[in-house]
Scaffold this active site. Structure first.
Site, mmCIF file in Angstrom:
data_model
loop_
_atom_site.group_PDB
_atom_site.id
_atom_site.type_symbol
_atom_site.label_atom_id
_atom_site.label_comp_id
_atom_site.label_asym_id
_atom_site.label_seq_id
_atom_site.Cartn_x
_atom_site.Cartn_y
_atom_site.Cartn_z
ATOM 1 N N GLY D 12 0.832 -1.203 0.000
ATOM 2 C CA GLY D 12 0.000 0.000 0.000
ATOM 3 C C GLY D 12 0.858 1.241 0.000
ATOM 4 O O GLY D 12 1.870 1.319 0.686
ATOM 5 N N GLY D 14 -0.585 4.496 0.323
ATOM 6 C CA GLY D 14 -1.343 5.661 0.788
ATOM 7 C C GLY D 14 -0.488 6.389 1.809
ATOM 8 O O GLY D 14 0.737 6.221 1.849
ATOM 9 N N ALA D 16 -0.188 5.999 5.053
ATOM 10 C CA ALA D 16 0.510 5.129 5.994
ATOM 11 C C ALA D 16 1.663 4.402 5.298
ATOM 12 O O ALA D 16 2.775 4.331 5.822
ATOM 13 C CB ALA D 16 -0.465 4.134 6.596
ATOM 14 N N GLY D 17 1.401 3.868 4.124
ATOM 15 C CA GLY D 17 2.418 3.102 3.418
ATOM 16 C C GLY D 17 3.626 3.950 3.059
ATOM 17 O O GLY D 17 4.767 3.540 3.231
ATOM 18 N N PHE D 116 -12.659 21.267 14.765
ATOM 19 C CA PHE D 116 -13.135 20.042 14.160
ATOM 20 C C PHE D 116 -13.960 19.279 15.176
ATOM 21 O O PHE D 116 -13.781 19.463 16.385
ATOM 22 C CB PHE D 116 -11.957 19.181 13.694
ATOM 23 N N ASP D 221 -8.454 -5.504 0.960
ATOM 24 C CA ASP D 221 -7.623 -6.637 0.532
ATOM 25 C C ASP D 221 -6.645 -7.073 1.623
ATOM 26 O O ASP D 221 -6.392 -8.267 1.798
ATOM 27 C CB ASP D 221 -6.811 -6.270 -0.723
ATOM 28 N N GLN D 240 -17.519 3.960 10.854
ATOM 29 C CA GLN D 240 -17.982 5.325 11.025
ATOM 30 C C GLN D 240 -18.821 5.801 9.852
ATOM 31 O O GLN D 240 -18.453 5.591 8.705
ATOM 32 C CB GLN D 240 -16.783 6.260 11.168
ATOM 33 N N HIS D 242 -20.088 9.110 8.255
ATOM 34 C CA HIS D 242 -19.831 10.554 8.309
ATOM 35 C C HIS D 242 -21.148 11.266 8.040
ATOM 36 O O HIS D 242 -21.866 10.912 7.109
ATOM 37 C CB HIS D 242 -18.782 10.910 7.260
ATOM 38 N N LEU D 252 -17.842 12.999 0.076
ATOM 39 C CA LEU D 252 -17.739 13.641 1.380
ATOM 40 C C LEU D 252 -17.678 15.161 1.292
ATOM 41 O O LEU D 252 -17.006 15.720 0.441
ATOM 42 C CB LEU D 252 -16.477 13.148 2.074
ATOM 43 N N GLU D 255 -16.108 17.807 7.496
ATOM 44 C CA GLU D 255 -16.556 18.371 8.745
ATOM 45 C C GLU D 255 -16.013 19.785 8.905
ATOM 46 O O GLU D 255 -16.582 20.609 9.615
ATOM 47 C CB GLU D 255 -15.970 17.493 9.852
ATOM 48 N N ARG D 286 -18.977 12.389 15.264
ATOM 49 C CA ARG D 286 -19.683 12.014 14.030
ATOM 50 C C ARG D 286 -20.828 11.053 14.260
ATOM 51 O O ARG D 286 -21.881 11.168 13.627
ATOM 52 C CB ARG D 286 -18.688 11.386 13.062
ATOM 53 N N HIS D 353 -17.888 5.712 5.970
ATOM 54 C CA HIS D 353 -16.691 6.523 5.843
ATOM 55 C C HIS D 353 -15.413 5.837 6.289
ATOM 56 O O HIS D 353 -14.412 5.861 5.598
ATOM 57 C CB HIS D 353 -16.904 7.798 6.652
ATOM 58 N N GLU D 383 -5.490 2.790 8.052
ATOM 59 C CA GLU D 383 -6.877 2.372 8.217
ATOM 60 C C GLU D 383 -7.004 0.845 8.258
ATOM 61 O O GLU D 383 -7.936 0.317 8.856
ATOM 62 C CB GLU D 383 -7.744 2.958 7.085
ATOM 63 N N ARG D 394 -14.023 7.198 15.486
ATOM 64 C CA ARG D 394 -12.830 8.004 15.259
ATOM 65 C C ARG D 394 -13.193 9.480 15.239
ATOM 66 O O ARG D 394 -14.198 9.872 14.654
ATOM 67 C CB ARG D 394 -12.192 7.629 13.930
ATOM 68 N N SER D 399 -7.338 10.436 11.778
ATOM 69 C CA SER D 399 -6.853 9.363 10.931
ATOM 70 C C SER D 399 -5.622 9.788 10.139
ATOM 71 O O SER D 399 -4.653 9.036 10.020
ATOM 72 C CB SER D 399 -7.959 8.914 9.984
ATOM 73 N N LEU D 400 -5.659 11.006 9.622
ATOM 74 C CA LEU D 400 -4.458 11.499 8.942
ATOM 75 C C LEU D 400 -3.303 11.511 9.936
ATOM 76 O O LEU D 400 -2.143 11.303 9.577
ATOM 77 C CB LEU D 400 -4.711 12.896 8.369
HETATM 78 C C1 LIG Z 1 -13.405 11.415 1.691
HETATM 79 C C2 LIG Z 1 -12.564 11.190 2.911
HETATM 80 C C3 LIG Z 1 -12.184 12.264 3.696
HETATM 81 C C4 LIG Z 1 -11.401 12.071 4.834
HETATM 82 N N1 LIG Z 1 -11.031 13.165 5.569
HETATM 83 C C5 LIG Z 1 -10.222 12.984 6.634
HETATM 84 C C6 LIG Z 1 -9.767 14.102 7.372
HETATM 85 O O1 LIG Z 1 -10.098 15.241 7.090
HETATM 86 N N2 LIG Z 1 -8.959 13.891 8.424
HETATM 87 C C7 LIG Z 1 -8.568 12.635 8.761
HETATM 88 O O2 LIG Z 1 -7.799 12.508 9.715
HETATM 89 N N3 LIG Z 1 -8.964 11.561 8.074
HETATM 90 C C8 LIG Z 1 -9.796 11.711 7.010
HETATM 91 N N4 LIG Z 1 -10.211 10.608 6.307
HETATM 92 C C9 LIG Z 1 -9.708 9.291 6.641
HETATM 93 C C10 LIG Z 1 -8.312 9.079 6.113
HETATM 94 O O3 LIG Z 1 -8.118 9.826 4.940
HETATM 95 C C11 LIG Z 1 -8.030 7.653 5.744
HETATM 96 O O4 LIG Z 1 -8.417 6.827 6.771
HETATM 97 C C12 LIG Z 1 -6.547 7.448 5.544
HETATM 98 O O5 LIG Z 1 -6.117 8.317 4.544
HETATM 99 C C13 LIG Z 1 -6.201 6.044 5.189
HETATM 100 O O6 LIG Z 1 -4.858 5.992 4.777
HETATM 101 P P1 LIG Z 1 -4.141 4.658 4.448
HETATM 102 O O7 LIG Z 1 -2.748 4.994 4.129
HETATM 103 O O8 LIG Z 1 -4.378 3.710 5.547
HETATM 104 O O9 LIG Z 1 -4.902 4.059 3.199
HETATM 105 P P2 LIG Z 1 -5.128 4.607 1.711
HETATM 106 O O10 LIG Z 1 -4.705 5.991 1.526
HETATM 107 O O11 LIG Z 1 -6.493 4.246 1.356
HETATM 108 O O12 LIG Z 1 -4.133 3.766 0.856
HETATM 109 C C14 LIG Z 1 -4.297 2.417 0.612
HETATM 110 C C15 LIG Z 1 -3.164 1.958 -0.229
HETATM 111 O O13 LIG Z 1 -3.135 0.576 -0.260
HETATM 112 C C16 LIG Z 1 -3.013 0.124 -1.553
HETATM 113 N N5 LIG Z 1 -3.648 -1.179 -1.629
HETATM 114 C C17 LIG Z 1 -4.902 -1.514 -1.294
HETATM 115 N N6 LIG Z 1 -5.111 -2.802 -1.517
HETATM 116 C C18 LIG Z 1 -3.964 -3.308 -1.989
HETATM 117 C C19 LIG Z 1 -3.547 -4.577 -2.412
HETATM 118 N N7 LIG Z 1 -4.359 -5.611 -2.407
HETATM 119 N N8 LIG Z 1 -2.295 -4.725 -2.860
HETATM 120 C C20 LIG Z 1 -1.457 -3.681 -2.904
HETATM 121 N N9 LIG Z 1 -1.793 -2.471 -2.507
HETATM 122 C C21 LIG Z 1 -3.032 -2.284 -2.060
HETATM 123 C C22 LIG Z 1 -3.634 1.158 -2.410
HETATM 124 O O14 LIG Z 1 -3.068 1.161 -3.680
HETATM 125 C C23 LIG Z 1 -3.270 2.418 -1.669
HETATM 126 O O15 LIG Z 1 -2.011 2.871 -2.107
HETATM 127 C C24 LIG Z 1 -11.007 10.784 5.186
HETATM 128 C C25 LIG Z 1 -11.384 9.699 4.411
HETATM 129 C C26 LIG Z 1 -12.166 9.891 3.286
HETATM 130 C C27 LIG Z 1 -12.596 8.714 2.479
#
Ligand SMILES: Cc1cc2nc3c(=O)[nH]c(=O)nc-3n(C[C@H](O)[C@H](O)[C@H](O)COP(=O)(O)OP(=O)(O)OC[C@H]3O[C@@H](n4cnc5c(N)ncnc54)[C@H](O)[C@@H]3O)c2cc1C
Ligand code: HEM
Ligand code: SF4
Ligand code: F3S
Ligand code: FES
Lengths: 126, 252, 156, 584
Positions: D12, D14, D16-17, D116, D221, D240, D242, D252, D255, D286, D353, D383, D394, D399-400
């Site tokens: 991943g 995102g 975190a990754g 917030f 996954d 959650q 939203h 979305l 907030e 929320r 959400h 996440e 949450r 989460s960010l």
């Molecule tokens: C619309 C929206 C608004 C939000 N606003 C806020 C906010 O204002 N403040 C806050 O704190 N949080 C907010 N959140 C929550 C927060 O953004 C997310 O929980 C957080 O970004 C998740 O990050 P992540 O790195 O865990 O996952 P993601 O950013 O979702 O990344 C997942 C990664 O995993 C990879 N991946 C997935 N499955 C596989 C697989 N099988 N094999 C290989 N790679 C895979 C994807 O390619 C991707 O790169 C919001 C969420 C949403 C949806």
């Protein structure tokens, strides 16, 4: 293989196409024009002969096209320069383009008589 | 509060006036043929839905082999830039009603990048140009313990170009890029701009040097296709112009 | 990871299949993988600046030229050896035409160089087209210059 | 099939990754496998902000932040983790700033902060400005900044590689991670990545709901891969909703819109949140707001011909403020609804959400195989994981923060682990499971369609395990999911090819969603209380005596091959805050 469709660009793209086409046309004209002018060095008679063919109506029409190309290229060139150097240029590029087209149309109408008038006289008598 | 318009919005939503539209999609599957072909699909769709919804309907209900990229479905991930009715857009940000559903809606991959399958293109050259402009903050000296200070005006200076989602709609709409993949392309320049005009950054000179290359900013012919195509509303041409001017002022 | 690395470029008449995929559709010229080193010359920048500066000067020169040739005093009809002779008698018009010639040819030549760079797909073609362009440009400039300077109104 | 060897593999890209990758790359040979190009990850969708008690604009400290997090999570939060989260928040934000993130600024040039939901001064006295933000695209800026720094550090990415299986081996009676199996989208090739340490950062699983703010690609996954291998999933019943998703679409609206002064109104124009949360009003947490909205709708005060939504009213805010602080969401309203937010209120409804639950980890990001045992070499963050800092609900902006704090921790821990451990031996035919799965789907001639099953799943989830749940509705969902899982065996795909076979992958993703939906529903059925995001109408109160504990769900396979879910529970770590009634 069916080709993709033509990219439906907007004013900016078509003005650039016109700018490029006109630029290339002028270049080739200029090339020929220098060659024919060079005849003044060779023989005045030949020069006058060539220049007289320029007075032919068809050539006048071509000349009108050349004027159109030069005027458009010049005016749009100024627009491009404004886009590059004036910080608000990119914002007003469309308005500027329509201004360019406007001025161009006016000038082209103005050029009808001077450029084509002679041709008309040759064709229809004065 | 003007409830009139709202009632209209809601009433329209209620009526759910499905219409029939034709999607004319440029298909290419190297596992079947080396030729691309146009294929028509007729479907029922609410004009307030997005082109992406239409593609999904096709993929899910008619032809599972239709291939395209997508993720967020609301214009922030940059996956689904494609050429819709001849112009680059994001499928998820283009509503059917905004593109004249009476005629077939043509959908093709973006131009200038290798087509791998249907609407999927090879994005590597695009990201490579991005990486080549050193898109990261470069600073010298010691890190401060707290944040670096930056005035709100300095922050606003490069706000526009921070919005880029790297969708490639701009670069693949640029006539200079189409016939010559060597050009860095507007997206790379936009991302260089984001750092060149960041008051905290000290690597501007190196980036400008890269863009002074023969395939750099000077190749831009101000055709504005990039600005027209950018789904984030970034004034791309303006950013390019600012980079050009920065280069000139630094050299003189 | 680009899939192109794995593509077999055999365009055999055999039916294409998952294990024998057709070549993918490449654009005319794919971006090379090299990371560009800084070129360290400002050639492109000067070229670019020259286009704008010469453009501004050319507006005056070319439009003035057209005005005189085609509009004033009866337009083309008047043009002939005598007319040219009259004009080049004055160093002012000589300089005017000389600058116009140089700027227009260099401006147009550089413009055409860009056009060739954009559209010529193969390196070889590009090289030869540019050679032709440079020769033609140089020839025209030299010829024109000679004509203006060595013009002899009494040639007859 | 190809075999690759890396010290550390991150699944991943995102927030975190990539945060983990930046740390891990400096310390070990690292590969990042991601099914999307990194900048396409859903972190980029996050809008509002990232919490940290910087105290740049008003008095604040990390203890208050800890308290708000715990209270927001309805006391199901592990308090040691929440403390770390709040404490390290400050550095997490400053680190991002140093990496180049363009935060909005105060007049003095420092990072600006805004209000917030659920974030308060001095334990609930009044809202506090704690969310650091970059307009309404904070997540976008975080994702871009992290990717930029990955480019800088030369992180090795494998783009469009889908991780489909976790390789677990047993050495001396200990379950260990040996690597992962991935499917390359471009070629259909299967790759085995042998690694000393694996970090899951594959994001959420919201796609089992219909109305959701989550991307099409958030299909859980990662959770499914480890769950299938017998590892537990924690607190999956907590999801959650939203409050402000665009009506019917789920997109979305942050907030932050309410943080800037936006107000929720019912069809009479009444500011109904005053009734439900007298102090925090529209900025209550929320779960509270989402329930309030549905209560209004159920009691006939919803808007529109069907009374199925309420309004988010921004019309009293000056257009300049909307342009400066909320440009993206106002544009969403214009693009997708054709509404001008300067003059018209926006129709909204709660949208699925965020998954509070996930792969259980400790505060170092190490994955647990039961309540206490660590799986050597296996990490998770973001996440996909459940540390648990979010408990039952949450707080916005946490989460960010989570992805940055625990992404970093997991990256460091994984790289350090791989520095002084050896590879675990790969089992024979490590990719067998994926090979079989892919082959079976390709060869299947069944008559079930992926899209149809997914649609039915989403509909049953929306109808039965959304904001309000009862024994009856959850049971309906469990049954339906069981039926869908049976039908899933007959699913077939139309695309039989190898290259970019997204048809095939959607089928695999649906399988993951079905597994996880079942875990979620079964966990929810067993939790006979209401807490945070889990609201049971038949048990409307919180029950600290029986349920102050985390759910741990395990997949069991009987001797006859029949699958079942075994539920276990894990105590909540409490340090300094005793559970209290939650009022806003
Ligand atoms: C619309 C929206 C608004 C939000 N606003 C806020 C906010 O204002 N403040 C806050 O704190 N949080 C907010 N959140 C929550 C927060 O953004 C997310 O929980 C957080 O970004 C998740 O990050 P992540 O790195 O865990 O996952 P993601 O950013 O979702 O990344 C997942 C990664 O995993 C990879 N991946 C997935 N499955 C596989 C697989 N099988 N094999 C290989 N790679 C895979 C994807 O390619 C991707 O790169 C919001 C969420 C949403 C949806
Ligand atoms: C009359 C005044 C003129 C002005 C103001 C002018 C201006 C310009 C400018 C600004 C450009 C650069 C365009 C760009 O970079 O996008 C340009 C390009 C060009 N000009 Fe001119 N020009 C003039 C006359 C001429 C003449 C006389 C010729 C021919 C000899 C000519 C041929 C060209 C060509 C071939 C190009 C390249 C077009 C392209 O790359 O798209 N121009 N002109
Ligand atoms: S500048 Fe605009 S069009 Fe270009 S990549 Fe960025 S977001 Fe896409
Ligand atoms: S489309 Fe291309 S030519 Fe310049 S203005 Fe945009 S980069
Ligand atoms: S799907 Fe994310 S931009 Fe369209």
């Amino acid at each position: 293989m069916p080709a993709g469709t033509l990219y439906r660009g907007r004013e900016g793209m078509w003005s650039w196409v016109a700018h490029r086409v006109s630029g290339v046309l002028i270049f080739f004209f200029l090339f020929v024009h220098v060659l024919d002018t060079a005849l003044v060095r060779v023989s005045p008679e030949d020069y006058d002969k060539v220049v007289n063919t320029y007075k032919h109506p068809i050539v006048s029409l071509l000349e009108y096209g050349l004027v159109a190309a030069v005027l458009f290229h010049a005016l749009n060139g100024l627009r491009v320069i404004a886009v590059d150097f004036w910080s608000k240029g990119p914002k007003y590029q469309k308005q500027m383009l329509w201004t360019v087209v406007g001025i161009w149309v006016v000038l082209m109408i103005g050029a009808i008589y001077p450029v084509l008038g002679h041709a008309a006289r040759v064709l229809f008598g004065s | 509060m003007s409830t009139a318009t709202l009632d209209k919005v809601e009433a329209e939503a209620q009526a759910s006036p499905y219409i029939t539209v034709t999607f004319r999609i440029r298909r290419f599957n190297p596992e079947i043929s080396d030729e691309a072909t146009w294929q028509d699909f007729e479907l029922e769709i609410d004009p307030k839905e997005r082109v992406l919804d239409g593609l999904h309907k096709i993929k899910w209900d008619m032809d599972g082999t239709l291939t395209f990229r997508r993720s967020c479905a609301h214009g922030i991930c940059g996956s689904d830039a494609m050429r819709i009715n001849g112009r680059n857009r994001l499928a998820c940000k283009t509503l059917i009603k905004d593109i004249n559903p009476d005629k077939p809606i043509t959908v093709e991959p973006i131009k200038g990048l290798t087509v791998l399958k249907d609407l999927v293109v090879d994005m590597d050259p695009f990201f490579q140009a991005y990486r080549d402009v050193m898109p990261f903050l470069i600073t010298k000296g010691n890190e401060p313990t707290r944040e670096r200070l930056q005035s709100a005006e300095d922050r606003a200076r490069f706000d526009d170009t921070t919005k880029c989602i790297l969708c490639a709609a701009c670069t693949s709409s640029c006539p200079v890029f189409w016939n010559d993949g060597q050009y860095f392309g507007p997206a790379a320049i936009v991302n260089a701009h984001r750092f060149i005009f960041d008051s905290r950054d000290e690597g501007g000179e190196q980036r400008l040097e890269v863009l002074n290359d023969k395939d750099g900013v000077w190749r831009c012919r101000t055709t504005f296709n990039c600005t027209d195509a950018c789904p984030r509303g970034i004034e791309v041409t303006k950013a390019i112009q600012e980079v050009k001017r920065a280069l000139i002022t630094r050299r003189f | 990871m680009s899939a192109t690395d794995h593509v077999e470029l055999s365009s055999s008449s055999a039916a294409y299949g998952p294990d024998n995929p057709a070549p993918v559709i490449e654009p005319p010229r794919a971006r090379t993988k090299r990371t560009p080193r800084s070129t360290r010359t400002n050639f492109e920048m000067y070229g670019w600046l020259f286009m704008r500066l010469s453009g501004i000067v050319l507006v005056v020169l070319v439009i003035g030229h057209l005005l005189i040739q085609l509009v004033l005093d009866g337009g083309v009809t008047k043009v002939g050896f005598a007319f040219v002779a009259g004009r080049w008698a004055s160093p002012f018009w000589q300089t005017w035409d000389l600058i116009m010639l140089w700027l227009a040819m260099l401006h147009g030549g550089n413009g055409l160089r860009t056009v060739i760079n954009d559209y010529a797909e193969r390196d070889n073609t590009r090289f030869w087209l540019k050679m032709v362009l440079y020769t033609a440009t140089a020839f025209t400039i030299i010829l024109g210059t000679l004509v203006i300077f060595t013009f002899d109104p009494n040639i007859r | 099939m190809q075999i690759h060897k890396y010290d550390t593999v991150i699944v991943g890209a995102g927030g975190a990754g990539m945060r983990a990758a930046i740390e891990a790359t400096k310390r070990s040979r690292t590969a990042v496998l991601t099914k999307l190009y990194p900048t396409r990850s859903h972190t980029g969708a996050a809008q509002g902000g990232m919490a940290a008690a910087l105290a740049n604009v008003e008095d604040d400290n990390w203890e208050w932040h800890t308290f708000d997090t715990i209270k927001g999570g309805d006391y199901l939060v592990d308090q040691d983790a929440a403390e770390i989260l709040a404490k390290e928040a400050i550095d997490a934000v400053l680190d991002l700033e140093k990496m180049g993130l363009p935060f909005n600024r105060t007049p003095e040039g420092r990072i600006d902060q805004r209000r917030f939901g659920g974030h308060s001064r001095n334990h609930g006295e009044a809202p506090v400005r704690r969310a650091c933000y970059a307009a309404d695209r904070t997540g976008h800026m975080i994702l871009q900044t992290l990717y930029q720094n990955c480019v800088k550090e030369g992180v090795e990415f494998f783009n469009e590689f889908y991780v489909l299986d976790q390789i677990l081996v047993e050495e001396d009676g200990v379950k260990k991670s040996a690597g992962v199996v991935a499917y390359e989208l471009a070629t259909g090739e299967i790759h085995v990545f042998q690694a000393k340490a694996v970090v899951y950062a594959s994001g959420g699983t919201g796609k089992f709901f219909k109305v959701t703010s989550n991307a099409h690609t958030l299909t859980g996954d990662g959770q499914a891969a480890v769950y299938r291998r017998g590892l537990p999933l924690e607190d999956m019943e907590f999801f959650q909703f939203h409050p402000t998703g665009i009506w019917r679409m789920g997109i979305l609206l942050t907030e932050g819109a309410r943080g800037e002064g936006g107000i929720l109104r019912n069809k009479d124009g009444e500011r109904f949140m005053e009734k439900y949360a007298p102090v925090m009003k529209d900025l209550a947490s929320r779960d509270v707001v989402s329930r309030a909205i549905y209560t209004e709708i159920r009691e006939g005060r919803g808007c529109g011909p069907e009374g199925d939504h309420v309004y988010l009213d921004l019309t009293h805010l000056p257009p300049e403020q909307l342009d400066a602080k909320l440009p993206d969401i106002t544009e969403f309203a214009r693009t997708y609804l054709g509404i001008e937010p300067y003059t018209d209120p926006i129709p909204i409804q709660p949208t699925a959400h965020y998954a509070m639950g996930g792969i259980p980890t400790n505060v170092e990001g190490e994955v647990l195989s039961d309540n206490t045992t660590v799986v050597p070499g296996l990490y998770a963050a973001g996440e996909v994981a459940c540390v648990s800092v979010h408990g039952a609900n949450r707080l916005g902006t946490n989460s960010l923060l989570d992805i940055n704090v625990f992404g970093r921790r997991a990256g460091i821990a994984a790289a350090e682990y791989s520095a002084d451990h050896d590879y675990a031996e790969l089992p024979e035919a490590p990719a067998q499971f994926v090979v079989d799965q892919v082959e079976r789907l390709r060869a299947s001639t069944g008559n079930e369609r992926v899209a149809q099953l997914r649609k039915e799943l989403q509909e049953t989830m929306d109808a039965n395990v959304m904001v309000f749940r009862t024994e009856q509705t959850i049971k309906t969902a469990v049954e339906k999911i069981g039926e869908l899982r049976a039908r899933y065996r007959n699913v077939s795909v139309q695309d039989k090819g190898k290259r970019f076979n997204t048809d095939l992958l959607e089928a695999i993703e649906l399988g993951n969603l079905l597994d996880l939906a079942e875990v979620m529903a079964v966990s929810a059925l067993a939790r006979k209380e209401s807490r945070g995001g889990h609201y049971r109408e038949d048990y409307p109160n919180r029950d600290d005596v029986n349920f102050m504990r985390h759910t741990m769900a395990y997949r069991e396979v009987g001797a006859d091959g029949a699958e079942s879910i075994r539920l276990d529970y894990k105590p909540v770590v409490q340090t300094r805050y005793q559970p209290m009634e939650r009022k806003y």
